[in-house]
Every structure is written in structure tokens, then in C-alpha cells.
Design a protein around this motif. Structure first.
Motif, PDB file in Angstrom:
ATOM      1  N   SER A  20      42.955  25.152  -4.046  1.00  0.00           N
ATOM      2  CA  SER A  20      44.378  23.559  -3.683  1.00  0.00           C
ATOM      3  C   SER A  20      43.081  22.735  -3.248  1.00  0.00           C
ATOM      4  N   LEU A  21      41.926  22.737  -2.766  1.00  0.00           N
ATOM      5  CA  LEU A  21      41.055  21.708  -2.953  1.00  0.00           C
ATOM      6  C   LEU A  21      40.442  20.967  -3.997  1.00  0.00           C
ATOM      7  N   ILE A  22      40.860  21.886  -5.553  1.00  0.00           N
ATOM      8  CA  ILE A  22      40.659  21.850  -6.863  1.00  0.00           C
ATOM      9  C   ILE A  22      41.649  20.553  -6.859  1.00  0.00           C
ATOM     10  N   LEU A  23      42.517  21.104  -6.864  1.00  0.00           N
ATOM     11  CA  LEU A  23      43.981  20.280  -6.838  1.00  0.00           C
ATOM     12  C   LEU A  23      43.959  18.659  -6.190  1.00  0.00           C
ATOM     13  N   LEU A  24      43.261  19.034  -4.874  1.00  0.00           N
ATOM     14  CA  LEU A  24      43.491  17.880  -4.097  1.00  0.00           C
ATOM     15  C   LEU A  24      42.268  16.423  -4.843  1.00  0.00           C
ATOM     16  N   SER A  25      41.074  17.551  -5.124  1.00  0.00           N
ATOM     17  CA  SER A  25      40.417  15.699  -5.571  1.00  0.00           C
ATOM     18  C   SER A  25      40.442  15.587  -6.561  1.00  0.00           C
ATOM     19  N   ARG A  26      41.607  15.366  -7.256  1.00  0.00           N
ATOM     20  CA  ARG A  26      42.035  15.172  -8.899  1.00  0.00           C
ATOM     21  C   ARG A  26      43.643  14.053  -8.292  1.00  0.00           C
ATOM     22  N   TRP A  27      43.963  14.293  -6.865  1.00  0.00           N
ATOM     23  CA  TRP A  27      44.855  12.825  -6.077  1.00  0.00           C
ATOM     24  C   TRP A  27      44.301  11.949  -6.021  1.00  0.00           C
ATOM     25  N   ARG A  28      45.401  10.719  -6.639  1.00  0.00           N
ATOM     26  CA  ARG A  28      44.912   9.515  -6.276  1.00  0.00           C
ATOM     27  C   ARG A  28      45.739   9.059  -5.624  1.00  0.00           C
ATOM     28  N   VAL A  37      28.895  -5.039 -19.561  1.00  0.00           N
ATOM     29  CA  VAL A  37      28.668  -3.790 -18.550  1.00  0.00           C
ATOM     30  C   VAL A  37      29.697  -3.419 -18.285  1.00  0.00           C
ATOM     31  N   ARG A  38      30.275  -4.094 -17.860  1.00  0.00           N
ATOM     32  CA  ARG A  38      31.644  -3.705 -17.092  1.00  0.00           C
ATOM     33  C   ARG A  38      33.011  -1.948 -17.574  1.00  0.00           C
ATOM     34  N   PRO A  39      32.996  -2.063 -16.229  1.00  0.00           N
ATOM     35  CA  PRO A  39      33.553  -0.517 -16.747  1.00  0.00           C
ATOM     36  C   PRO A  39      35.138  -0.807 -17.395  1.00  0.00           C
ATOM     37  N   THR A  40      35.378   0.290 -18.470  1.00  0.00           N
ATOM     38  CA  THR A  40      36.613   0.553 -19.069  1.00  0.00           C
ATOM     39  C   THR A  40      38.309   0.260 -18.562  1.00  0.00           C
ATOM     40  N   ALA A  41      37.955   1.441 -17.352  1.00  0.00           N
ATOM     41  CA  ALA A  41      39.067   1.895 -16.619  1.00  0.00           C
ATOM     42  C   ALA A  41      39.226   1.235 -15.283  1.00  0.00           C
ATOM     43  N   THR A  42      40.199   0.383 -14.451  1.00  0.00           N
ATOM     44  CA  THR A  42      39.541  -0.554 -13.703  1.00  0.00           C
ATOM     45  C   THR A  42      40.640   0.706 -12.843  1.00  0.00           C
ATOM     46  N   ALA A  43      40.818   0.777 -11.284  1.00  0.00           N
ATOM     47  CA  ALA A  43      41.933   0.933 -10.691  1.00  0.00           C
ATOM     48  C   ALA A  43      42.984   1.172 -11.166  1.00  0.00           C
ATOM     49  N   ALA A  44      43.582  -0.001 -11.283  1.00  0.00           N
ATOM     50  CA  ALA A  44      44.934  -0.855 -11.309  1.00  0.00           C
ATOM     51  C   ALA A  44      45.996   0.359 -12.909  1.00  0.00           C
ATOM     52  N   THR A  45      44.666   0.079 -13.589  1.00  0.00           N
ATOM     53  CA  THR A  45      45.118   0.626 -14.866  1.00  0.00           C
ATOM     54  C   THR A  45      44.949   2.626 -15.053  1.00  0.00           C
ATOM     55  N   ARG A  46      45.133   3.032 -13.877  1.00  0.00           N
ATOM     56  CA  ARG A  46      45.361   4.204 -13.477  1.00  0.00           C
ATOM     57  C   ARG A  46      46.342   4.679 -13.066  1.00  0.00           C
ATOM     58  N   LYS A  47      46.498   5.946 -13.934  1.00  0.00           N
ATOM     59  CA  LYS A  47      48.607   6.189 -12.942  1.00  0.00           C
ATOM     60  C   LYS A  47      47.991   6.970 -11.704  1.00  0.00           C
ATOM     61  N   PRO A  48      49.128   6.834 -11.345  1.00  0.00           N
ATOM     62  CA  PRO A  48      48.465   7.587 -10.105  1.00  0.00           C
ATOM     63  C   PRO A  48      49.031   8.487 -10.518  1.00  0.00           C
ATOM     64  N   SER A  49      49.423  10.011  -9.329  1.00  0.00           N
ATOM     65  CA  SER A  49      49.208  11.526  -9.152  1.00  0.00           C
ATOM     66  C   SER A  49      50.732  11.821  -9.683  1.00  0.00           C
ATOM     67  N   PRO A  50      51.376  13.177 -10.293  1.00  0.00           N
ATOM     68  CA  PRO A  50      52.629  12.890 -10.379  1.00  0.00           C
ATOM     69  C   PRO A  50      52.858  13.636  -9.013  1.00  0.00           C
ATOM     70  N   VAL A  51      54.234  13.584  -9.108  1.00  0.00           N
ATOM     71  CA  VAL A  51      54.818  14.445  -7.671  1.00  0.00           C
ATOM     72  C   VAL A  51      54.339  15.882  -6.762  1.00  0.00           C
ATOM     73  N   TRP A  52      54.417  16.582  -8.226  1.00  0.00           N
ATOM     74  CA  TRP A  52      53.625  17.715  -7.703  1.00  0.00           C
ATOM     75  C   TRP A  52      52.746  18.639  -7.127  1.00  0.00           C
ATOM     76  N   LEU A  53      51.817  17.785  -7.458  1.00  0.00           N
ATOM     77  CA  LEU A  53      50.641  17.771  -6.955  1.00  0.00           C
ATOM     78  C   LEU A  53      50.127  18.036  -5.497  1.00  0.00           C
TER      79      LEU A  53
END
Length: 87
Positions: free
Chosen positions: A79-87, A18-34
Motif C-alpha cells: 500500500s505504501l508503494i501504491l501511495l507513492s505513485r498517487w498524484r 535545460v527546462r524539464p520536459t514534463a510539467t506538473a500540469a501535463t501529468r495525468k491525475p491518478s486513477p480512482v482505484w489507486l
């Protein structure tokens, strides 16, 4: 008074299936334009509202009337919607 017995608890081990499939280390960072786009939208939204109020509702677009408020606040909400997707 007699001393109570201490119970020994088993050490908890999480189930392996039951472990999560995507860990924080495997997620890609946000693009610079965001974050750049999000900050630009906040600035544009605030500037739109300030110009609208200081020009006594004559600018940025006079024919839109109170819809100028929707444009200004809409830019800030976007802008708030965009910032909610920022990692």
C-alpha cells in the motif's frame, strides 16, 4: 568612514534549453482505484496481523506460522508503494 559601493547584480534568467520536459500540469491525475486499493491493503494487512495475534497464531493460516507476519506487513508495504505513485 567612506561608504562602500553597492554592486549591481544581473537578474538571473534560467537557460531555455535545460527546462524539464514534463510539467506538473501535463501529468495525468491518478486513477480512482489507486487510493481505494491502497487503503484496502492497509486495512487487510492490519486485520491480518490482529487476527494472527488474537488467535494465538492459529488463524488466518496455521501452517504458515510466522509467514503470516510477512503477509500482513507485505500488504502494508504494498500500500505504501501504491501511495507513492498517487498524484
Amino acid at each position: 568612514m567612506p561608504k562602500s559601493q553597492v554592486r549591481k547584480k544581473k537578474v538571473y534568467t534560467p537557460p531555455t534549453d535545460v527546462r524539464p520536459t514534463a510539467t506538473a500540469a501535463t501529468r495525468k491525475p491518478s486513477p480512482v482505484w489507486l487510493p481505494i486499493t491502497a487503503v484496502a491493503l492497509i486495512v487487510v494487512g492490519i486485520a491480518w496481523l490482529v487476527v494472527y495475534y488474537l488467535s494465538e497464531q492459529a488463524y488466518p493460516v496455521m501452517s504458515w506460522g510466522y509467514w503470516n507476519l510477512a503477509v500482513g506487513f507485505g500488504a502494508m508495504v504494498a500500500s505504501l508503494i501504491l501511495l507513492s505513485r498517487w498524484r
